[in-house]
Design an enzyme around this catalytic site. Structure first.
Site, mmCIF file in Angstrom:
data_model
loop_
_atom_site.group_PDB
_atom_site.id
_atom_site.type_symbol
_atom_site.label_atom_id
_atom_site.label_comp_id
_atom_site.label_asym_id
_atom_site.label_seq_id
_atom_site.Cartn_x
_atom_site.Cartn_y
_atom_site.Cartn_z
ATOM 1 N N ASP A 12 0.823 -1.209 0.000
ATOM 2 C CA ASP A 12 0.000 0.000 0.000
ATOM 3 C C ASP A 12 0.860 1.263 0.000
ATOM 4 O OD1 ASP A 12 -2.363 1.384 -0.038
ATOM 5 O OD2 ASP A 12 -2.783 1.161 2.094
ATOM 6 N N HIS A 29 3.519 3.328 -8.695
ATOM 7 C CA HIS A 29 3.289 1.907 -8.957
ATOM 8 C C HIS A 29 4.533 1.261 -9.587
ATOM 9 C CE1 HIS A 29 -0.798 2.229 -7.737
ATOM 10 N NE2 HIS A 29 -1.181 2.983 -8.756
ATOM 11 N N LEU A 123 12.592 -19.245 -3.098
ATOM 12 C CA LEU A 123 11.428 -18.603 -2.498
ATOM 13 C C LEU A 123 10.151 -18.985 -3.236
ATOM 14 C CD1 LEU A 123 10.408 -16.372 -0.441
ATOM 15 C CD2 LEU A 123 10.601 -14.775 -2.367
#
Length: 239
Positions: A12, A29, A123
């Site tokens: 966020d 973004h 990962l």
């Protein structure tokens, strides 16, 4: 320091971060997208095995058309970059959410990314894309209802384990820790089922400024929590 096995993050503050710098929201973004790659690398170095990020929610379609278009363009570029990053870091990529409304080229790249990384051992990176937890639960319920109607599932056999097997996140352990950046303190329809017993960590730091040091702070705070399950502290018993 005990490292959580699985961390979920709500990314966020990209737009507000950009606005504070006198830049358009799309710049925020783009910078936030770059930060995802950095945090993936740092998380794996710390020993975190699973990382799930909230990239685009079902509610994000209500944003201005120009912003949604820019986000889709950024997503296309990110898919290319992510394939290279996954190969370099041996990451396994999985996308959750309803990808059907997305353009065909994006869906094709998602499938390519998942297929190309399925055997990687680094990962486990999950991207929540066109994702909403209520939507996920409704879709899971519809599939269960269909299986029951067609005789593939006995309604009396449905328990939490069976229900979880119909969720987008099937096979992924529930998050130990959920992090939300940029000051908001709500879940915003994110992993409602999966976060039932997770620890929450909220920070005022916007996502583009969220660094390894901030990740360490979150994990340190996680270590100070006394996690209890059914009244028993994690790792202990009354015996």
């Amino acid at each position: 320091m005990k490292v959580p096995q699985h961390i979920a993050i709500i990314l966020d503050g990209n737009g507000r971060w950009a606005k504070a710098k006198g830049m358009p929201r799309n710049y925020g973004h783009a910078q936030g997208s770059k930060n995802v790659e950095r945090i993936c690398e740092e998380a794996w170095r710390m020993g975190i095995k699973y990382l799930t990020v909230y990239a685009f929610s079902t509610e994000n379609w209500s944003r201005p058309e120009s912003e949604v278009t820019a986000l889709m363009k950024l997503l296309r570029n990110y898919m290319k970059t992510c394939l290279k990053t996954a190969a370099k870091n041996d990451m396994k990529i999985r996308v959750i959410g309803d990808i059907e409304p997305l353009d065909d080229d994006i869906k094709s790249r998602i499938r390519e990314l998942e297929s190309a990384t399925v055997n990687n051992g680094g990962l486990n990176f999950t991207i929540a894309l066109n994702y909403g937890s209520r939507d996920e639960i409704v879709r899971a319920s519809r599939r269960m209802a269909k299986d029951c109607a067609e005789g593939r599932l006995d309604p009396d056999s449905i328990d939490e384990t069976v229900f979880e097997s119909y969720l987008d996140t099937h096979g992924i352990p529930d998050p130990d820790l959920m992090i939300r950046t940029s000051g908001e303190q709500r879940l915003s329809n994110y992993l409602l089922w999966q976060l039932a017993y997770s620890e929450f960590y909220f920070t005022d730091v916007p996502w583009p400024d969220f660094t390894k040091a901030e990740l360490v702070k979150a994990v340190e705070e996680f270590n100070h929590r006394h996690r209890r399950f059914g009244g028993v502290e994690e790792g202990k018993s009354d015996v």
